[in-house]
Scaffold this active site. Structure first.
Site, PDB file in Angstrom:
ATOM      1  N   CYS A 204      20.519  45.629   6.083  1.00 54.58           N
ATOM      2  CA  CYS A 204      20.797  46.649   5.069  1.00 54.58           C
ATOM      3  C   CYS A 204      20.744  46.009   3.685  1.00 54.58           C
ATOM      4  O   CYS A 204      20.568  46.694   2.686  1.00 54.58           O
ATOM      5  CB  CYS A 204      22.112  47.360   5.340  1.00 54.58           C
ATOM      6  SG  CYS A 204      23.485  46.249   5.488  1.00 54.58           S
TER       7      CYS A 204
ATOM      8  N   GLU B 242      29.073  52.069   5.910  1.00 57.06           N
ATOM      9  CA  GLU B 242      28.136  51.041   5.433  1.00 57.06           C
ATOM     10  C   GLU B 242      26.740  51.556   5.748  1.00 57.06           C
ATOM     11  O   GLU B 242      26.266  51.406   6.870  1.00 57.06           O
ATOM     12  CB  GLU B 242      28.342  49.716   6.182  1.00 57.06           C
ATOM     13  CG  GLU B 242      29.677  49.075   6.003  1.00 57.06           C
ATOM     14  CD  GLU B 242      29.903  48.547   4.616  1.00 57.06           C
ATOM     15  OE1 GLU B 242      28.967  48.582   3.781  1.00 57.06           O
ATOM     16  OE2 GLU B 242      31.027  48.116   4.351  1.00 57.06           O
TER      17      GLU B 242
HETATM   18  C1  UN1 Z   1      23.777  44.453   7.543  1.00 60.31           C
HETATM   19  O1  UN1 Z   1      22.583  44.313   7.357  1.00 60.31           O
HETATM   20  O2  UN1 Z   1      24.228  45.515   8.086  1.00 60.31           O
HETATM   21  O3  UN1 Z   1      24.706  40.090   3.694  1.00 60.31           O
HETATM   22  C2  UN1 Z   1      24.804  43.425   7.230  1.00 60.31           C
HETATM   23  C3  UN1 Z   1      24.016  40.000   4.720  1.00 60.31           C
HETATM   24  C4  UN1 Z   1      24.726  39.809   6.021  1.00 60.31           C
HETATM   25  C5  UN1 Z   1      25.231  41.110   6.538  1.00 60.31           C
HETATM   26  C6  UN1 Z   1      24.244  42.218   6.564  1.00 60.31           C
HETATM   27  N1  UN1 Z   1      25.809  38.900   5.824  1.00 60.31           N
HETATM   28  O4  UN1 Z   1      22.793  40.021   4.692  1.00 60.31           O
END
Ligand code: UN1
Length: 514
Positions: A300, A266
């Protein structure tokens, strides 16, 4: 609560001591390495020192994991589900404390800290149901008196390398599924948020103890990339699930593939929202502002690019400028504030250099940004969210900066032009379109549409629910975590053919008479 006062109570609630052991198998702690210091970006104070795991500590942890797997895999999956259910109950009980610790150690708003713990609770609930649904398919054999089916077995040890921005939820996405699948887990959290990891480890340890289960089901190894390397190089670790930068992911991918292990990656995103002439502007502004400044732009899934049709460009720009004026930046534990600090001063440097670079490349800062100083901002980690008018091809626009910097891009004509701009980056995590026009929405979702793992209509790019598979394409790494059938990554598939006759016919009609 100001500047972290009350944090002692939180640590007590979570049984986290200020000088913590850094490698643990639940019941036992092993740690002899260099201390990892955890500074709160909220007020700059040193909140804890956690010892790194040495190679010898890591070995002890792995021995416990190998041995725990032998017991754990024999427990029926619904019973493993019950352990995850009990863990979810612990999280419910300690939601406020853990949410506060996440907010204090990482810097996201208290509301988002609570949201992160809620995400943990949700994945536990999901995993409990799933523990009765780990099914494979049955097939009709081409041979008479034969039966074919497939079943899923546990993999063994799952290594989890997680990032600072979701210091607890991403671990739980992996562990909740891995555990019900019969795997045991070894976790290397970010060295920027070790206390959150110790707190989670303490909670699961309680559950394991209460159920007389082996300590190695949940293992923690604190430390920097060198501890991560022990995991990626270790053939005993069947699956390495890593969250972080694309740069880190490429190293992990190479190392794990080199030993033919499995990896789940990820990595970085460069997420865009397309705003068409048919967009609801009010909804667009809420989605874009939360997407760009939520978690101070350190998700992310954060919105980094807004691709706006030229016919409404000025209107959207003005509405955004007005909305940014309302933003309150400060202590994330004060619920009046929308935006907390960045994780550390290094992150502040990337933020300022992104702003300098966008101007150098010909961009125009319509919301200037800047680093905050003075009372309440002593940690040096607080910055003002910024907006820059830019061009899609700018180097800095192509790059993921983990900070609240939003690039405003313009498109003309058909929605396909916006989709092409959106896809023309190396990353492929999340994307969104704001439109009430069905044709535009369907084009965006079609196979000529968004090339991202997540594509939303009339919501922003961040804030995904756990029920769907989470992850992205291209440089985002291709992994899928959390909901849907992501559980399959944590298991090995076995195809079984059973002959219940007294003959041994060969497949494909091959004759082999003796
Ligand atoms: C991340 O930023 O690594 O969709 C995960 C989202 C959160 C998860 C982010 N539920 O923004």
């Amino acid at each position: 609560m100001n500047s972290g006062s009350g944090i002692d109570k939180v640590l007590k609630d979570l049984q986290v001591r200020m000088m913590n052991e850094g490698a643990s198998t639940g019941v036992q702690n092993f740690s002899n390495g260099e201390p990892v210091e955890s500074f709160s970006p909220v007020n700059g104070t040193l909140i804890a020192k956690v010892k790194s795991a040495t190679k010898a500590d890591y070995e002890k942890v792995m021995e416990a994991a190998v041995s725990a797997f032998k017991t754990w895999r024999l427990m029926p999956a619904p019973q493993r589900g019950d352990i995850v259910r009990q863990f979810g109950e612990k999280l419910r009980k300690h939601k406020n404390a853990l949410g506060k610790l996440v907010s204090f150690e990482m810097g996201k708003s208290y509301q988002e800290g609570l949201g992160e713990v809620q995400e943990m609770i949700d994945i536990c609930d999901f995993a409990v149901g799933l523990s009765r649904q780990l099914h494979g398919l049955t097939m009709h054999s081409e041979r008479p008196g034969h039966r074919m089916y497939e079943q899923y077995h546990p993999l063994g040890i799952v290594g989890i390398i997680s990032a600072f921005n979701f210091p607890v939820a991403v671990w739980s996405w992996n562990t909740a599924l891995a555990w019900i699948c019969g795997d045991v887990c070894v976790w290397k959290p970010s060295e920027k948020t070790p206390l959150c990891a110790v707190a989670c480890q303490n909670l699961i340890t309680e559950v394991l103890k209460e159920n007389n289960l082996p300590e190695g089901i949940s293992c923690l190894v604190n430390g920097d990339y060198k501890v991560g390397e022990l995991i990626t190089k270790d053939t005993r670790v069947s699956l390495v699930s890593a969250t972080g930068s694309t740069r880190m992911g490429k190293i992990v991918a190479k190392e794990v593939a080199g030993r033919l292990g499995k990896s789940l990656l990820e990595l970085g995103g460069n997420n865009a929202i397309i705003v068409t002439p048919n967009a609801d502007i009010k909804m667009t502004i809420i989605g874009a502002v939360f997407g760009a400044v939520g978690t101070a732009g350190q998700r992310c899934t954060s919105t980094r690019r807004l691709i706006v049709h030229n016919s409404i460009y000025e209107k959207v720009k003005q509405a955004l400028i007005d909305a940014y004026k309302q933003l309150r930046i400060g202590n994330p534990l004060d619920q009046n504030n929308h935006v907390g600090p960045l994780i550390d001063v290094e992150a502040v440097k990337s933020y300022t250099s992104a702003l300098e670079q966008v101007v150098k490349e010909g961009g125009n800062l319509v919301v200037e940004g800047g680093v905050l100083s003075g009372v309440g901002y002593e940690s040096g980690c607080y910055v003002k969210p910024a907006i820059a008018e830019a061009e899609p091809h700018f180097k800095i626009v192509q790059h993921e900066t983990f900070a609240p910097v939003l690039y405003l891009l313009k498109y003309n004509g058909d929605v396909q032009n916006a989709i092409d701009i959106q896809n023309n980056v190396a990353q492929g995590l999340s994307s969104a379109i704001m439109t009430s026009n069905l044709r535009e929405a369907e084009r965006f979702l079609s196979h000529a549409g968004s090339d991202c793992g997540i594509a939303n209509v009339n919501i922003g790019t961040s804030g995904a629910e756990i029920g769907g598979a989470f992850g992205g394409e291209k440089e985002t790494g291709g992994g899928r975590e959390s909901g849907s059938d992501a559980w399959k990554v944590y298991m090995r598939r076995q195809t079984n053919t059973i002959n219940y006759t007294t003959e041994l016919p060969l497949a494909q009609g091959i004759k082999f008479d003796l």
